[in-house]
Design a protein around this motif. Structure first.
Motif, PDB file in Angstrom:
ATOM      1  N   SER A 166       0.823  -1.212   0.000  1.00  0.00           N
ATOM      2  CA  SER A 166       0.000   0.000   0.000  1.00  0.00           C
ATOM      3  C   SER A 166       0.859   1.266   0.000  1.00  0.00           C
ATOM      4  CB  SER A 166      -0.958   0.000   1.193  1.00  0.00           C
ATOM      5  OG  SER A 166      -0.231  -0.020   2.406  1.00  0.00           O
ATOM      6  N   ILE A 167       1.664   1.449   1.006  1.00  0.00           N
ATOM      7  CA  ILE A 167       2.442   2.685   1.146  1.00  0.00           C
ATOM      8  C   ILE A 167       3.495   2.819   0.048  1.00  0.00           C
ATOM      9  CG2 ILE A 167       4.025   3.953   2.650  1.00  0.00           C
ATOM     10  CD1 ILE A 167       2.464   2.619   5.012  1.00  0.00           C
ATOM     11  N   TYR A 168       4.218   1.751  -0.219  1.00  0.00           N
ATOM     12  CA  TYR A 168       5.273   1.830  -1.235  1.00  0.00           C
ATOM     13  C   TYR A 168       4.733   2.205  -2.622  1.00  0.00           C
ATOM     14  CZ  TYR A 168       9.283   0.151   1.494  1.00  0.00           C
ATOM     15  OH  TYR A 168      10.316   0.031   2.379  1.00  0.00           O
ATOM     16  N   PRO A 169       3.700   1.524  -3.123  1.00  0.00           N
ATOM     17  CA  PRO A 169       3.199   1.915  -4.445  1.00  0.00           C
ATOM     18  C   PRO A 169       2.706   3.367  -4.485  1.00  0.00           C
ATOM     19  CG  PRO A 169       2.352  -0.240  -3.863  1.00  0.00           C
ATOM     20  CD  PRO A 169       3.022   0.310  -2.646  1.00  0.00           C
ATOM     21  N   LEU A 170       2.034   3.801  -3.429  1.00  0.00           N
ATOM     22  CA  LEU A 170       1.565   5.192  -3.393  1.00  0.00           C
ATOM     23  C   LEU A 170       2.727   6.172  -3.392  1.00  0.00           C
ATOM     24  CD1 LEU A 170      -1.401   4.901  -0.865  1.00  0.00           C
ATOM     25  CD2 LEU A 170      -1.537   5.286  -3.339  1.00  0.00           C
ATOM     26  N   ALA A 171       3.742   5.874  -2.606  1.00  0.00           N
ATOM     27  CA  ALA A 171       4.916   6.753  -2.549  1.00  0.00           C
ATOM     28  C   ALA A 171       5.630   6.785  -3.903  1.00  0.00           C
ATOM     29  CB  ALA A 171       5.866   6.292  -1.452  1.00  0.00           C
ATOM     30  N   LEU A 172       5.791   5.620  -4.511  1.00  0.00           N
ATOM     31  CA  LEU A 172       6.446   5.585  -5.826  1.00  0.00           C
ATOM     32  C   LEU A 172       5.630   6.348  -6.865  1.00  0.00           C
ATOM     33  CD1 LEU A 172       7.675   1.878  -5.858  1.00  0.00           C
ATOM     34  CD2 LEU A 172       9.090   3.940  -5.610  1.00  0.00           C
ATOM     35  N   PHE A 173       4.314   6.189  -6.814  1.00  0.00           N
ATOM     36  CA  PHE A 173       3.447   6.904  -7.745  1.00  0.00           C
ATOM     37  C   PHE A 173       3.609   8.419  -7.584  1.00  0.00           C
ATOM     38  CE2 PHE A 173      -0.629   8.851  -8.939  1.00  0.00           C
ATOM     39  CZ  PHE A 173      -0.708   8.430 -10.258  1.00  0.00           C
ATOM     40  N   ALA A 174       3.730   8.864  -6.345  1.00  0.00           N
ATOM     41  CA  ALA A 174       3.853  10.295  -6.079  1.00  0.00           C
ATOM     42  C   ALA A 174       5.244  10.841  -6.391  1.00  0.00           C
ATOM     43  CB  ALA A 174       3.514  10.580  -4.614  1.00  0.00           C
ATOM     44  N   LEU A 175       6.257  10.003  -6.314  1.00  0.00           N
ATOM     45  CA  LEU A 175       7.633  10.490  -6.405  1.00  0.00           C
ATOM     46  C   LEU A 175       8.346  10.230  -7.724  1.00  0.00           C
ATOM     47  CD1 LEU A 175       8.797   9.348  -2.863  1.00  0.00           C
ATOM     48  CD2 LEU A 175       8.314  11.693  -3.578  1.00  0.00           C
ATOM     49  N   VAL A 176       8.000   9.156  -8.423  1.00  0.00           N
ATOM     50  CA  VAL A 176       8.757   8.760  -9.619  1.00  0.00           C
ATOM     51  C   VAL A 176       8.018   9.223 -10.871  1.00  0.00           C
ATOM     52  CG1 VAL A 176       9.708   6.795 -10.900  1.00  0.00           C
ATOM     53  CG2 VAL A 176       9.735   6.769  -8.396  1.00  0.00           C
ATOM     54  N   ALA A 177       8.660  10.092 -11.641  1.00  0.00           N
ATOM     55  CA  ALA A 177       8.033  10.652 -12.834  1.00  0.00           C
ATOM     56  C   ALA A 177       8.323   9.848 -14.097  1.00  0.00           C
ATOM     57  CB  ALA A 177       8.506  12.098 -13.036  1.00  0.00           C
ATOM     58  N   ASN A 178       9.381   9.065 -14.101  1.00  0.00           N
ATOM     59  CA  ASN A 178       9.748   8.262 -15.262  1.00  0.00           C
ATOM     60  C   ASN A 178       8.881   6.996 -15.271  1.00  0.00           C
ATOM     61  OD1 ASN A 178      11.012   6.246 -16.871  1.00  0.00           O
ATOM     62  ND2 ASN A 178      12.963   7.339 -16.727  1.00  0.00           N
ATOM     63  N   PRO A 179       7.975   6.851 -16.247  1.00  0.00           N
ATOM     64  CA  PRO A 179       7.045   5.710 -16.240  1.00  0.00           C
ATOM     65  C   PRO A 179       7.744   4.353 -16.276  1.00  0.00           C
ATOM     66  CG  PRO A 179       6.349   7.342 -17.848  1.00  0.00           C
ATOM     67  CD  PRO A 179       7.697   7.755 -17.366  1.00  0.00           C
ATOM     68  N   ALA A 180       8.779   4.220 -17.079  1.00  0.00           N
ATOM     69  CA  ALA A 180       9.480   2.932 -17.164  1.00  0.00           C
ATOM     70  C   ALA A 180      10.111   2.584 -15.821  1.00  0.00           C
ATOM     71  CB  ALA A 180      10.536   2.978 -18.265  1.00  0.00           C
ATOM     72  N   LEU A 181      10.731   3.553 -15.209  1.00  0.00           N
ATOM     73  CA  LEU A 181      11.358   3.337 -13.906  1.00  0.00           C
ATOM     74  C   LEU A 181      10.310   3.011 -12.842  1.00  0.00           C
ATOM     75  CD1 LEU A 181      14.082   3.364 -12.509  1.00  0.00           C
ATOM     76  CD2 LEU A 181      13.831   5.827 -12.205  1.00  0.00           C
ATOM     77  N   PHE A 182       9.186   3.710 -12.879  1.00  0.00           N
ATOM     78  CA  PHE A 182       8.091   3.434 -11.948  1.00  0.00           C
ATOM     79  C   PHE A 182       7.656   1.976 -12.051  1.00  0.00           C
ATOM     80  CE2 PHE A 182       3.479   2.952 -11.458  1.00  0.00           C
ATOM     81  CZ  PHE A 182       3.336   3.279 -10.115  1.00  0.00           C
TER      82      PHE A 182
END
Length: 122
Positions: free
Chosen positions: A82-98
């Motif tokens: 839950s927390i990790y995917p939300l944080a990554l969604f909010a922080l990582v702008a590069n779609p491939a890296l996300f």
């Protein structure tokens, strides 16, 4: 250090985990075009995902977490899904890296679930 690498971890496994985590963190720092602070937080999460994926594949970590209370294992799983995917969604702008980080997070969590079930349910 047993909270991260389990009971009596192998030095080689620790080195591999730290190297893989460091490589993922470096990818975030190099290829994500967000603000420096967002990249730094995302890099820390990437490091945890990479190092944790390797760690969760080891017997030392499985043995440590298998003996942990079920509530602790449940909180670990819930936080990572839950927390990790939300944080990554909010922080990582590069779609491939996300998506690379999300897939590795799912593998890491799947290894944790598979390797830490109590012996009676295996």
């Amino acid at each position: 250090m047993n909270w991260a690498f389990g009971l009596d971890p192998n030095t080689r496994n620790i080195a591999i985990a730290l190297t893989f985590g460091g490589a993922l963190a470096a990818l975030v720092l190099l290829f994500d075009p967000t603000q420096w602070w967002a990249r730094l937080i995302a890099a820390l999460l990437a490091f945890d995902i990479g190092a944790g994926l390797i760690s969760n594949a080891t017997k030392a970590t499985a043995d440590k977490w298998r003996s942990a209370p079920k509530l602790a294992r449940t909180i670990y799983i819930a936080g990572h899904l839950s927390i990790y995917p939300l944080a990554l969604f909010a922080l990582v702008a590069n779609p491939a890296l996300f998506w690379v980080l999300i897939v590795l997070l799912l593998v890491k969590t799947g290894l944790f679930i598979a390797n830490t079930r109590p012996a009676a349910s295996r």
